[in-house]
Design an enzyme around this catalytic site. Structure first.
Site, mmCIF file in Angstrom:
data_model
loop_
_atom_site.group_PDB
_atom_site.id
_atom_site.type_symbol
_atom_site.label_atom_id
_atom_site.label_comp_id
_atom_site.label_asym_id
_atom_site.label_seq_id
_atom_site.Cartn_x
_atom_site.Cartn_y
_atom_site.Cartn_z
ATOM 1 N N LYS A 150 -69.803 -72.522 54.402
ATOM 2 C CA LYS A 150 -70.840 -72.705 53.237
ATOM 3 C C LYS A 150 -71.375 -74.032 53.484
ATOM 4 O O LYS A 150 -70.682 -74.944 53.710
ATOM 5 C CB LYS A 150 -70.133 -72.475 52.109
ATOM 6 N N HIS A 254 -65.372 -74.060 39.145
ATOM 7 C CA HIS A 254 -66.439 -74.745 39.740
ATOM 8 C C HIS A 254 -67.768 -74.623 38.901
ATOM 9 O O HIS A 254 -68.765 -75.576 38.911
ATOM 10 C CB HIS A 254 -66.788 -74.217 41.165
#
Lengths: 375, 375
Positions: A150, A254
């Site tokens: 990512k 998150h």
């Protein structure tokens, strides 16, 4: 999955033609050239770093690469989360093109998560993809962001909203560089280590509870914790590279964390990513308890462990004033873990029992945030 | 590979989980909503277009989408190659985020190659990839750039140097929109049609020689030429999605062409992409003849056909002064079809016999450019 080679650990990330090794050990920086040439036919590299990390480790890396005949070009940026911007992406892309890095050559990220995310994004888009090597220098980058492909930058609308999946060809996690981290930086990375325990490995969480001081003081337990974290991440990534399912579990803490980072304008003096995740994981456990999914005792145990590690665990632990709950809600809605207007959260049934909940009512989250809001 | 459905042709691009249909026919614009919903569970789209195309077709597209219950958001840009810049990429990304397009939603490119490349790049990086639909409105985009997933923008160092591979989920090639193209625009797209014949289909080139006037006047031959081109492109893309080999054949004429586009500063008044490719294909055939690989007669035949189609075929056909040969060489060296310092060119042994030559001596190319240079 972990092999020992001399004093090194090797974790393999299995992704067909995009598989790669994570090497974990001492003085990997000094052997970077050889490790790269053992895997890539690479004549030139563009090294992306920040001023702080560059001052400490750039010379050693460049020397190792040049000794092995690899031509180097360096791009040095400001440290900090604000560096993950389009402006800096353009600067890095321009530098990589200026260096005439070709498709068979590589971009190296020498730094923490910010440098890795930014350099990886640039590597993914220059010539529609050149090779990429991660040399993570923070604990957070070693156990999380350097593994899994990512990459990205932040947008005015939220964090990591722009990027690509671009797997590295090699990750060199040199544990000796962690000695120069401040306690605060080390603790921030430790939040992601704890995360792997909380997702699906209760035994690992128990082991961390017992070994926390040894991990922080840098003994054998540190390398073990890093390798165990990389293995956990590698397994999830191998099963779901592009986050169509299970990989979303890695977002535990998150969604709240990103909203708090946005609320503090990515000001690292107030909050760094790992700290946002620490608060976010506690909030995720507390919210799960509020929804009668988990015991409130688990939330307390998680908060206790993170607090002992020197991490913030409540919104009140953040310096300065936070925006009101409805603004935090807006940031959560814009966060990318949204599908068809419903909120997707990682919730839990207890320690090591996280799951993906894709039908969380926004009204419940707003009520919870209002209750927890310190002002 | 081509199927007929009513009066439509369907070409399938086979790429495992990323396979998709190219629909070719009349009034597809008016049926866009239904075709999209037949393939995607998409609630919202961000339409990227330019002022010229938007004025002609945006209302019809929006109406079709809204009739089918799809929410629309429009981003309108300046027409022209200069739009393929980081500034516009940022504007499109910002617009797509502002529209809160989610991963299950889509970005639609309504326009020619410039809009398709730019919008596709944005779709590939927002949230690390959202769905993407191509509605190409130029012949060039219908037969080439809308198929195959190459997206990108230009950099000061050269054309298309920054981008990603991001396959569309659907291509709607509405042949009725081609009637509004100027002769110059149509001819520019026709250069790419001719390219497929020159690469490996000599019969198709002969057919084009016979049917050129009918293709230009818009009869059945036009749709046939488009479908045949899409099939040719789809076959190459299916065999080599990320251009590690055979796909490079599609660059026939493009290395010279890109250098000329850069030399004319992407000024469409002087040279558009298809015109650069036309000159580039003639140069590639002439250079192949110079290297004793092909007969000079083939180069003449190619030049004759392109000239009859109204295309420029020599550097002297470009208005204004060109940079000297060594500057053109520099642009060729920076072009992305370079490996290990050697030049990779698509050369030919005759019509329909193109091949990848990866060891072309730069000195030969420079001598050839010097000889052909008009000033």
């Amino acid at each position: 999955m972990t092999k020992m080679q001399d004093d090194r650990k090797i974790v393999r990330v299995d992704l067909d033609t995009r598989s790669y090794d994570i090497l974990i050990g001492n003085d990997l920086l000094g052997h970077a050239g050889g490790e790269i040439l053992a895997r890539l036919n690479c004549k030139k590299v563009a090294i992306v770093t920040d001023r702080n990390v560059g001052a400490l480790y750039l010379d050693a890396l460049v020397e190792s690469l040049q000794t092995d005949g690899i031509e180097t070009y360096t791009i040095t940026l400001d440290p900090g989360e604000k560096t993950k911007s389009f402006d800096n992406l353009i600067a890095v892309v321009d530098g990589v093109l200026e260096a005439r890095v070709e498709r068979s050559d590589a971009v190296i990220a020498l730094g923490g998560g910010v440098i890795g995310d930014l350099a990886g994004f640039a590597a993914g888009i220059v010539r529609r993809g050149v090779h990429f090597i991660q040399i993570p220098t923070s604990l957070l980058a070693q156990v999380d962001s350097s593994v899994g492909g990512k990459t990205g930058i932040n947008a005015p609308h939220g964090k990591n909203l722009v990027g690509v999946f671009h797997q590295p060809d090699l990750v060199l996690a040199d544990t000796s560089v962690l000695d120069t981290l401040s306690d605060r930086e080390f603790a921030a990375g430790y939040a992601e280590v704890v995360k792997y325990g909380l997702i699906d490995q209760p035994d690992f969480f128990h082991w961390l509870e017992k070994n926390r001081t040894e991990i922080f003081s840098g003994r054998t337990a540190r390398a073990e914790a890093i390798a165990k974290s990389c293995e956990a991440k590698a397994a999830v990534v191998a099963a779901d590279e592009r986050e169509t399912g299970r990989r979303a579990l890695l977002n535990l803490g998150h969604t709240f964390g990103h909203a708090l980072e946005k609320a503090t304008e990515y000001d690292s003096a107030r909050l760094v990513h790992g700290e946002g995740v620490a608060i976010g994981m506690v909030l995720a456990h507390e919210f799960s308890a509020r929804m009668n999914l988990a015991s409130p005792d688990d939330a307390k145990r998680v908060a206790h462990h993170l607090k002992e590690a020197g991490l913030p665990t409540t919104m009140g632990d953040i310096d300065g004033t936070l925006p009101p709950p409805n603004i935090l809600m807006d940031a959560i809605g814009q966060d990318k873990k949204v599908k068809g207007g419903k909120l997707t959260f990682i919730l839990t049934r207890g320690i090591g029992e996280a799951f993906i909940a894709d039908d969380v009512p926004p009204s419940e989250v707003l009520a919870f945030l209002t209750e927890k809001h310190p002002q």
